[in-house]
Design a protein around this motif. Structure first.
Motif, PDB file in Angstrom:
ATOM      1  N   ALA A 102       7.605  18.161 -13.621  1.00  0.00           N
ATOM      2  CA  ALA A 102       6.683  17.296 -12.882  1.00  0.00           C
ATOM      3  C   ALA A 102       5.581  16.776 -13.799  1.00  0.00           C
ATOM      4  CB  ALA A 102       6.074  18.070 -11.712  1.00  0.00           C
ATOM      5  N   ARG A 103       5.075  17.637 -14.678  1.00  0.00           N
ATOM      6  CA  ARG A 103       4.058  17.189 -15.627  1.00  0.00           C
ATOM      7  C   ARG A 103       4.620  16.140 -16.580  1.00  0.00           C
ATOM      8  NH1 ARG A 103       0.891  21.854 -18.580  1.00  0.00           N
ATOM      9  NH2 ARG A 103      -0.180  19.982 -19.349  1.00  0.00           N
ATOM     10  N   LEU A 104       5.867  16.306 -16.958  1.00  0.00           N
ATOM     11  CA  LEU A 104       6.499  15.310 -17.835  1.00  0.00           C
ATOM     12  C   LEU A 104       6.609  13.950 -17.159  1.00  0.00           C
ATOM     13  CD1 LEU A 104       9.213  17.458 -19.611  1.00  0.00           C
ATOM     14  CD2 LEU A 104       7.700  15.845 -20.775  1.00  0.00           C
ATOM     15  N   LEU A 105       6.767  13.954 -15.856  1.00  0.00           N
ATOM     16  CA  LEU A 105       6.811  12.692 -15.119  1.00  0.00           C
ATOM     17  C   LEU A 105       5.423  12.064 -14.979  1.00  0.00           C
ATOM     18  CD1 LEU A 105       9.313  13.515 -12.220  1.00  0.00           C
ATOM     19  CD2 LEU A 105       9.663  11.876 -14.080  1.00  0.00           C
ATOM     20  N   ILE A 106       4.407  12.919 -14.798  1.00  0.00           N
ATOM     21  CA  ILE A 106       3.068  12.423 -14.471  1.00  0.00           C
ATOM     22  C   ILE A 106       2.217  12.112 -15.699  1.00  0.00           C
ATOM     23  CG2 ILE A 106       0.867  13.053 -13.379  1.00  0.00           C
ATOM     24  CD1 ILE A 106       2.558  14.783 -11.431  1.00  0.00           C
TER      25      ILE A 106
END
Length: 234
Positions: A102-106
Motif C-alpha cells: 500500500a505504501r508503494l502505491l501511495i
C-alpha cells in the motif's frame, strides 16, 4: 418500538454533537482550551457526568485531549478523516507485506506531487528532519526511527493531499513496531539515509518523475528486507 428506541440518539450523543458544534462555532484551533466540564454542563443544561462521558467519546475519536489537572483542549486530529487503531496487535508477516504494498502505491505519488509544489520553507523542514536522522545513524534507534518516519510523513504533508497523507500517517503508526525491526535488520543505515537524501533532493529540485522513482526504489528495498526475513523464518 424497541427498534425506534435503539435508533434514537442518546443524551450523550446529543451533547457530543453540541460540543463539536461549539468548537466549530467559536473557531477553536488545535491546542486551545475548552470551557470546564462544569461550565459545559451549565451551558447545555445537563449533568456533569453526561458532559464527561461526551468528552471521553471525543477523546477516543481524536477530537479533544483531556489533560489531567489542566483541562480539555482541542486536538490536532479533530478534522482527520482516518485515525490509526492504537489497539492493533503486531501484524502478521503477510499483512505487513500488504501494508508495504500500500505504501508503494501511495508514497511515490506523494513524492511526485511534493516535487511539484515544494516551497523553500517546506524544503527546509525536510532537510531538518534528515539532519536529525544523520545525527542518530550510529546512536539511538528510537530517535532514528522517529526521524525517518517523520521524513516520510513530511513528504506526504508537502504533497498537500490531506486524505492520502492521513492514510500514510495511519499506515506508519500501525506498523511502527515492524518498522523498527526493519531498521535493525536493514543493517545499512548510511545507505538508507542516502536514499532519503536522494528523494529529498529530487523533491527540492522539482524533479517530479525522479522523486517518484527514487521513493519507489527505496520502499521496494524495505519490502525486500521484510520478504527475505519472512522467507528465512518459514
Amino acid at each position: 418500538m424497541a427498534a425506534e428506541n435503539l435508533a434514537r440518539p442518546s443524551l450523550s450523543d446529543a451533547v457530543t454533537d453540541r460540543v463539536l458544534a461549539l468548537i466549530r462555532e467559536q473557531g477553536l484551533r488545535p491546542g486551545q482550551r475548552l470551557p470546564s466540564a462544569r461550565a459545559l454542563a451549565e451551558r447545555f443544561s445537563v449533568a456533569t457526568p453526561t458532559i464527561r462521558e461526551a468528552l471521553r467519546r471525543l477523546q477516543a475519536t481524536g477530537a479533544v485531549e483531556l489533560r489531567h489537572g489542566s483541562g480539555v483542549y482541542v486536538s490536532d486530529t479533530l478534522n482527520r478523516v482516518l485515525l490509526p487503531n492504537p489497539n492493533l496487535s503486531v501484524l502478521p508477516g503477510e499483512r505487513l507485506l500488504h501494508l508495504l504494498d500500500a505504501r508503494l502505491l501511495i508514497e511515490p505519488y506523494l513524492a511526485e506531487r511534493a516535487a511539484q509544489v515544494c516551497d523553500a520553507e517546506q524544503a527546509t523542514t525536510l532537510a531538518a528532519l534528515l539532519d536529525g536522522a544523520a545525527g542518530n545513524l550510529t546512536g539511538d534507534d528510537s530517535r532514528l526511527h522517529e526521524a525517518n518516519m517523520g521524513f516520510h510523513a513530511a513528504v506526504g504533508a508537502v504533497a498537500g493531499n490531506t486524505v492520502l497523507n492521513e492514510v500514510l500517517e495511519s499506515l506508519l503508526a500501525v506498523h511502527g513496531h515492524e518498522q523498527r525491526e526493519i531498521l535493525a535488520l536493514f543493517d545499512d543505515r548510511a545507505r538508507d539515509h542516502h536514499e532519503h537524501r536522494e528523494i529529498m533532493t529530487a523533491i527540492v529540485e522539482r524533479r517530479a518523475d525522479d522523486a517518484a522513482g527514487k521513493m519507489r526504489a527505496h520502499l521496494a528495498d524495505v519490502r525486500s528486507v521484510i520478504a527475505r526475513r519472512l522467507a528465512a523464518e518459514r
